[in-house]
Design a protein around this motif. Structure first.
Motif, short mmCIF file in Angstrom:
data_model
loop_
_atom_site.label_atom_id
_atom_site.label_comp_id
_atom_site.label_asym_id
_atom_site.label_seq_id
_atom_site.Cartn_x
_atom_site.Cartn_y
_atom_site.Cartn_z
N UNK A 1 -55.62 -47.41 8.85
CA UNK A 1 -56.84 -46.73 8.53
C UNK A 1 -57.95 -47.70 8.44
N UNK A 2 -59.12 -47.13 8.62
CA UNK A 2 -60.35 -48.01 8.87
C UNK A 2 -61.40 -47.72 7.69
N UNK A 3 -61.81 -48.58 6.70
CA UNK A 3 -62.70 -48.38 5.68
C UNK A 3 -64.20 -49.06 6.04
N UNK A 4 -65.27 -48.35 6.24
CA UNK A 4 -66.52 -48.82 6.47
C UNK A 4 -67.14 -49.11 5.10
N UNK A 5 -67.59 -50.39 5.00
CA UNK A 5 -68.23 -50.78 3.81
C UNK A 5 -69.83 -51.29 4.32
#
Length: 310
Positions: free
Chosen positions: A257-261
């Motif tokens: 999964x990828x989290x965009x901060x």
């Protein structure tokens, strides 16, 4: 003790202030001898829970036993066997370091001789013996925190409650405090700690609950929580602010999964270096990159969509 041998046991524990529900029906058990943590951001309900356990704030609803007793009916008996380290140091600045311990010990009805001996032992434990006859006001933040902890131990408590124990301290002072708390745990004192620092929770807690918005969203040891809710590694990619959105689709399939901060992309993967190499072959050129182990911060982000310190 609770019926299950727990030092603290709660079922559907709720705290309401007028219309606002600060703690929304939580269940927990704290076992003898463990360091138990409440991890979550400010406003998660950690301090409200601690105040109920400390018998200074009555519960609105639910069951609560502390040391096998009901705080509503046996509050004074429970408080006599607790140590409490509040979020803000409330030392008497006019008194010396030693006098702070002596005066506090007398609240518990301990004899002068006992308090004198215990104070000397605690000054040594807190590494404050050389400052014993100094006034409190000029002490550093770390020294004041150690004195507050020493004072909370004057009655040989079975259970020590620490609310955000290292907020505002520099890294060296925090590590010294962690060492003191670890020694207490080794000596058999049960610790309950609230914190919004994931490294503190990982260092100190055998078991913890993650709180958000007055609810418990996860429970386990730090290692269990990371294994359950995150991957072994995280690849952090930083880009110029305007470039990040365009890059995200290019790397989406390189991780579980990828989290965009706001300032970076987090790629959750078993092998961060392999993901970074794959990104490079696709022409992705971050300003900087970092491969690291997953932490409790990643667990919190997965569970709530936010970072611990927003």
């Amino acid at each position: 003790m609770g019926g299950n041998g727990a030092l603290v046991s709660a079922k559907d524990l709720t705290k309401r202030f007028g219309e606002f529900e600060a703690v929304k029906g939580i269940d927990l058990d704290v076992r003898p001898g463990e360091a138990f943590g409440f991890l979550g951001p400010n406003g998660a309900g950690k301090s409200s829970t601690m105040r109920m356990v400390a018998c200074v704030s009555p519960r609105t609803r639910g069951e609560l036993t502390v040391l096998g007793m009901d705080p509503d009916r046996q509050g004074p008996h429970i408080r006599a066997r607790l140590g409490v380290v509040p979020q803000q140091d409330n030392l008497d600045a006019e008194l010396t370091v030693r006098q702070n311990l002596h005066v506090y010990g007398r609240y518990f009805g301990l004899t002068k001789a006992h308090v004198r001996a215990k104070a000397a032992e605690l000054l040594d434990f807190a590494q404050l013996t050389e400052r014993a006859d100094d006034e409190v006001e000029p002490l550093s933040g770390g020294m004041k925190r150690r004195l507050t902890i020493a004072r909370s131990l004057i009655n040989d408590p079975e259970l020590l409650l620490l609310d955000e124990p290292t907020t505002g301290l520099d890294p060296q002072a925090r590590h010294l405090l962690w060492d003191r708390l670890f020694r207490l745990k080794q000596a058999g004192v049960t610790l309950i700690i609230t914190t919004h620092y994931m490294d503190e929770a990982e260092q100190l807690c055998d078991r913890l609950v993650v709180m958000d918005g007055g609810k418990i969203v996860a429970e386990g040891s730090p290692g269990e929580l990371i294994a359950r809710y995150s991957t072994r590694e995280v690849l952090e990619l930083r880009f110029a602010p305007d470039d990040q959105a365009a890059v995200e689709p290019q790397v989406a399939d390189l991780a579980e999964r990828v989290e965009a901060l706001p300032d970076r992309l987090l790629l959750y993967t078993a092998d961060g270096e392999a993901a970074l190499a794959a990104a490079h072959t696709r022409g992705v050129r971050p300003v900087s990159s970092l491969v690291r182990r997953s932490t409790l911060e990643d667990v919190f982000l997965r569970l709530t969509g936010r970072t611990l310190v927003d």
